[in-house]
Design a protein around this motif. Sequence first.
Motif, PDB file in Angstrom:
ATOM      1  N   GLU A 111      15.696  40.564   5.252  1.00  0.00           N
ATOM      2  CA  GLU A 111      15.672  40.069   3.885  1.00  0.00           C
ATOM      3  C   GLU A 111      16.796  39.050   3.648  1.00  0.00           C
ATOM      4  O   GLU A 111      16.553  37.930   3.196  1.00  0.00           O
ATOM      5  CB  GLU A 111      15.818  41.264   2.944  1.00  0.00           C
ATOM      6  N   ARG A 112      18.022  39.431   3.967  1.00  0.00           N
ATOM      7  CA  ARG A 112      19.148  38.526   3.741  1.00  0.00           C
ATOM      8  C   ARG A 112      19.092  37.338   4.698  1.00  0.00           C
ATOM      9  O   ARG A 112      19.402  36.209   4.331  1.00  0.00           O
ATOM     10  CB  ARG A 112      20.466  39.287   3.919  1.00  0.00           C
ATOM     11  N   TYR A 209      15.063  34.691  -3.208  1.00  0.00           N
ATOM     12  CA  TYR A 209      14.928  36.123  -2.915  1.00  0.00           C
ATOM     13  C   TYR A 209      13.604  36.675  -3.456  1.00  0.00           C
ATOM     14  O   TYR A 209      13.001  37.562  -2.853  1.00  0.00           O
ATOM     15  CB  TYR A 209      16.134  36.914  -3.436  1.00  0.00           C
ATOM     16  N   ARG A 222       9.165  50.309   7.173  1.00  0.00           N
ATOM     17  CA  ARG A 222      10.296  51.212   7.387  1.00  0.00           C
ATOM     18  C   ARG A 222       9.797  52.628   7.484  1.00  0.00           C
ATOM     19  O   ARG A 222       9.038  53.089   6.644  1.00  0.00           O
ATOM     20  CB  ARG A 222      11.274  51.115   6.220  1.00  0.00           C
ATOM     21  N   PHE A 332      38.308  45.417   6.042  1.00  0.00           N
ATOM     22  CA  PHE A 332      37.937  46.195   4.853  1.00  0.00           C
ATOM     23  C   PHE A 332      39.039  47.207   4.529  1.00  0.00           C
ATOM     24  O   PHE A 332      39.496  47.318   3.390  1.00  0.00           O
ATOM     25  CB  PHE A 332      36.608  46.894   5.139  1.00  0.00           C
ATOM     26  N   MET A 451      32.335  40.098   2.212  1.00  0.00           N
ATOM     27  CA  MET A 451      32.296  40.264   3.651  1.00  0.00           C
ATOM     28  C   MET A 451      31.199  41.239   4.068  1.00  0.00           C
ATOM     29  O   MET A 451      31.143  42.361   3.577  1.00  0.00           O
ATOM     30  CB  MET A 451      33.666  40.784   4.105  1.00  0.00           C
TER      31      MET A 451
ATOM     32  N   MET B  31      24.191  36.257  -1.018  1.00  0.00           N
ATOM     33  CA  MET B  31      24.175  37.467  -0.201  1.00  0.00           C
ATOM     34  C   MET B  31      23.134  38.466  -0.714  1.00  0.00           C
ATOM     35  O   MET B  31      23.016  39.567  -0.191  1.00  0.00           O
ATOM     36  CB  MET B  31      25.564  38.111  -0.166  1.00  0.00           C
ATOM     37  N   GLY B  32      22.435  38.102  -1.751  1.00  0.00           N
ATOM     38  CA  GLY B  32      21.307  38.925  -2.186  1.00  0.00           C
ATOM     39  C   GLY B  32      21.564  39.757  -3.424  1.00  0.00           C
ATOM     40  O   GLY B  32      20.718  40.548  -3.825  1.00  0.00           O
ATOM     41  N   GLU B  52      32.520  49.233  -0.709  1.00  0.00           N
ATOM     42  CA  GLU B  52      31.458  49.054   0.280  1.00  0.00           C
ATOM     43  C   GLU B  52      30.137  49.241  -0.453  1.00  0.00           C
ATOM     44  O   GLU B  52      29.924  50.265  -1.101  1.00  0.00           O
ATOM     45  CB  GLU B  52      31.597  50.071   1.420  1.00  0.00           C
ATOM     46  N   ARG B  56      19.835  45.297  -0.360  1.00  0.00           N
ATOM     47  CA  ARG B  56      18.766  44.757   0.485  1.00  0.00           C
ATOM     48  C   ARG B  56      18.861  45.274   1.913  1.00  0.00           C
ATOM     49  O   ARG B  56      18.656  44.536   2.883  1.00  0.00           O
ATOM     50  CB  ARG B  56      18.802  43.222   0.469  1.00  0.00           C
ATOM     51  N   GLY B  57      19.247  46.547   2.045  1.00  0.00           N
ATOM     52  CA  GLY B  57      19.225  47.186   3.362  1.00  0.00           C
ATOM     53  C   GLY B  57      20.389  46.861   4.270  1.00  0.00           C
ATOM     54  O   GLY B  57      20.352  47.154   5.450  1.00  0.00           O
ATOM     55  N   TYR B  58      21.441  46.233   3.770  1.00  0.00           N
ATOM     56  CA  TYR B  58      22.611  46.019   4.627  1.00  0.00           C
ATOM     57  C   TYR B  58      23.881  46.311   3.859  1.00  0.00           C
ATOM     58  O   TYR B  58      23.854  46.553   2.660  1.00  0.00           O
ATOM     59  CB  TYR B  58      22.600  44.600   5.211  1.00  0.00           C
ATOM     60  N   ARG B  59      25.000  46.328   4.606  1.00  0.00           N
ATOM     61  CA  ARG B  59      26.295  46.701   4.027  1.00  0.00           C
ATOM     62  C   ARG B  59      27.141  45.477   3.745  1.00  0.00           C
ATOM     63  O   ARG B  59      27.206  44.563   4.566  1.00  0.00           O
ATOM     64  CB  ARG B  59      27.067  47.604   4.999  1.00  0.00           C
ATOM     65  N   LEU B  60      27.827  45.533   2.625  1.00  0.00           N
ATOM     66  CA  LEU B  60      28.592  44.396   2.157  1.00  0.00           C
ATOM     67  C   LEU B  60      29.862  44.933   1.526  1.00  0.00           C
ATOM     68  O   LEU B  60      29.860  46.002   0.925  1.00  0.00           O
ATOM     69  CB  LEU B  60      27.737  43.688   1.101  1.00  0.00           C
ATOM     70  N   SER B  61      30.957  44.172   1.676  1.00  0.00           N
ATOM     71  CA  SER B  61      32.183  44.620   1.048  1.00  0.00           C
ATOM     72  C   SER B  61      32.667  43.552   0.079  1.00  0.00           C
ATOM     73  O   SER B  61      32.724  42.371   0.425  1.00  0.00           O
ATOM     74  CB  SER B  61      33.201  44.893   2.160  1.00  0.00           C
ATOM     75  N   ALA B  83      16.146  54.773   3.755  1.00  0.00           N
ATOM     76  CA  ALA B  83      16.926  53.595   4.122  1.00  0.00           C
ATOM     77  C   ALA B  83      16.196  52.329   3.716  1.00  0.00           C
ATOM     78  O   ALA B  83      15.044  52.124   4.075  1.00  0.00           O
ATOM     79  CB  ALA B  83      17.186  53.581   5.617  1.00  0.00           C
ATOM     80  N   GLY B  84      16.840  51.521   2.975  1.00  0.00           N
ATOM     81  CA  GLY B  84      16.253  50.225   2.650  1.00  0.00           C
ATOM     82  C   GLY B  84      15.416  50.208   1.402  1.00  0.00           C
ATOM     83  O   GLY B  84      14.941  49.163   0.996  1.00  0.00           O
TER      84      GLY B  84
END
Lengths: 694, 94
Positions: A111-112, A209, A222, A332, A451, B31-32, B52, B56-61, B83-84
């Motif tokens: 997606e991203r 998006y 999924r 982090f 990040m 980044m969504g 954290e 959209r199914g991913y990790r971001l800080s 998940a997701g």
Amino acid sequence: MNVTAAGVAESPLPLTVALLGNPNTGKSTLFSALAGMPTRVGNYPGVTVEEKVGRFVHAGRPIDLVDLPGTYSLAPKSPDEKVAVDLLRGRLAGMPAPDRVVIVVDATNLERNLYLASQVIEIGLPTVIALTLGDAAADRGIEVDAAELSRRLGCEVVPVVAPRRQGIPRLADAILAALPPRQPEGLAAALAAVDPAQPPTAREAIGRYAWIERVIEGVVRRRLVARTIDDRIDAVVTHRVWGTVLFALTMLAVFTSIFWLSAPLMEGISFGVDAVAEVVVGLLPEGAVRSLIVDGVIAGAGSVVVFVPQIALLFFWIALLEGCGYLSRAAFLMDRLLVGVGLSGKSFIPLLSSFACAIPGIMAARTIENPRDRLLTILLAPLMSCSARLPVYLLMCSAFVPNVPLAGIPWLRLPALVLASLYALGVIVAALAAFVLTRTVFRGPPQPFVMELPGWRWPQPRIVLERVREATWSFLSGAGTTILAMSVVLWALSHYPRDEAAVEAEVASERTNLRARLEGEADEATVADLAAALEALDTPEGLDAARRGAAQRRSFLGLAGRFIEPVVRPLGWDWRLGCAAIASFPAREVVLGTLGVIYNLGDVDAGSEEGGTVLVRRLRSATWDGSRRKVFTLPVALSIMVFFALCAQCASTLVVIGRETGSWVWPLASFSAMTVLAWLGALVTYQVGTFLGG
Amino acid sequence: MTSLKEVAIGSTAKVELITGSDPTSERLLEMGITPGVLVTVIGAAPLGCPLELEVRGYRLSIRRSDAARVAVFPSVGQRSTWAGATSVRRPLPR
Ligand SMILES: Nc1nc2c(ncn2[C@@H]2O[C@H](COP(=O)(O)OP(=O)(O)O)[C@@H](O)[C@H]2O)c(=O)[nH]1
Ligand SMILES: [Mg+2]
């Protein structure tokens, strides 16, 4: 020559193919799977972003593959991203737009990743999508229908697992056959359909998006996964207690390996350099040429190569941590600590490494994308007390700081406190400098700190080794040659002008001087020291050392030391100390050796117990010219240590700063500012120390 | 109006809008983190910042100060175990 898919015959021109994608999607892995070792590594003009090109031949057609820095969008926010975008648009000076683009898309995070992909497709260059990390996606219960995705995006999508070389030939075929993509279906409509009430900057993201959500509908399937691997690892790694413990252990491992593990390697290199020097000494007659080759060129080359173990080890760790996904977790965890001084968590590892040596630390700042943070980190790195300063601290502490317990605690002694304070001094001054700089020179809008914490992966040994090789080579070929040239120049400055008669006269007057002092001296320890010094003058080595000392004191560097005497006087230093400070510029790690030469000891190994003791005795007995007043007192020793804690008397560090920032302004600014700081620090230390000490 | 900064750890919230138009806001969007998306606050660094997130199914800080520019609708609830399943699909005008 055979005919390629595109119908081009007879040793055709190479096809330029750009590898583009989000950070951490496996671009570099794919690069080495397709092209092997890079055939050309350089810098893009005007920026310090590394350019990596690899040539390979597929179906008779030579292909130049360009590995671009990772980027999240075509609206760049850092110089790395800007290079990628400019190259793609053909806006980079002297570089035409690529013939083909391979967009690397991470299947675990489609997606991203499709955000950038959709922007690149719109440019209209012949495009292929490499769908990487399919294996990792499967582990997380994610399945991507590549054929359907290809239909919806209007360009070829090839699933690859580069570490296992799966799909690589098919990707190469697709690259040759690639055509300009059709405009993706529905994208323009989705962009047009965004609520015009939204702010303009938001519209593009919202529209894209919205389109992406529709594209992946039915393409990404999924399975129900209760807790993914990432969840479980992250729960430990970013845990308040366990995360901190793990972090401390990791950093300990990184630090000990560059601080201690590199030591035997560095010793081995010095040993090898000495061996080469010895051979040359045996081959050439004594004289200026031999001295140039041995003390200038060979010693200079040695002083370059000696940094390699630390650089290689640090980049080994960085590549390992980056490959598995821990590097961004480390940033982090540490961000809060550094945000107060205007930096981000990404500066932690570069600054930590600088306690071993500023050079690998400064190079490690390459992992910081934000140009302001990167520059600031580079400028602060030399303030961390590196291992080359430690011998100075240790010698001064053991010789001149009384070994008394503090506050009645037997194991807490004054020298230990002084040592710890020197380390703290560097950190505190760096924090203050950062505070001031971010409010003056580096003022500006806050830079984004958004990040990604990438999924956990196994690092690829190939990528790790490649990274180590790359860092080492870029140091040797870039900074190394300059350091070598500088060593030769500095050698000349410390060997000329040569006036043998004046040297002999100085040695003779030294002898008379010692005799005179010996006669009038009552203190037993001093008598012994003076007698030893006098006796040494009668041995061939001692005489040679005295000659070398005299020659160095009469050289340009020595003259500079005399010249700056009025400047170092308020620090409690005599001109010899001024000389030593100047002469330590070629390499800070030889400052003790320089003191040895200047104090007529020749090449003492101050690190060894014996050498250290001899040097300490000589320093203790040193007096001001024409008087019996001792040069080294506690305030003087402290002022020397403070000076070395804060100064930038290290040519190699300055060269690397120049190389990494791509300008001579920063090393000059850094040298001037740190010298002023060091002088002020030493001044305050000496004056206050003298005042307090009575 | 609540912001992402106030969302409790472990909860999921739906984004209403991103305030500001500087590079940071732009990056958040790229980044969504767009209006309508679901964001889960997975945790915070030991010193409380940064956060954290999962989106959209991913990790971001992101830092707390930047989280303040993400306006959210009142909390949607606990994080889905699927998940997701964190993005809301909205039908698009054709
Ligand atoms: N499981 C798996 N890991 C991969 C794959 N491609 C790359 N990796 C790993 O992903 C990490 C990042 O890869 P790298 O090539 O450095 O990404 P870059 O930042 O895009 O250049 C490394 O640890 C690689 O070993 C893949 O297809 N499958
Ligand atoms: Mg890479």
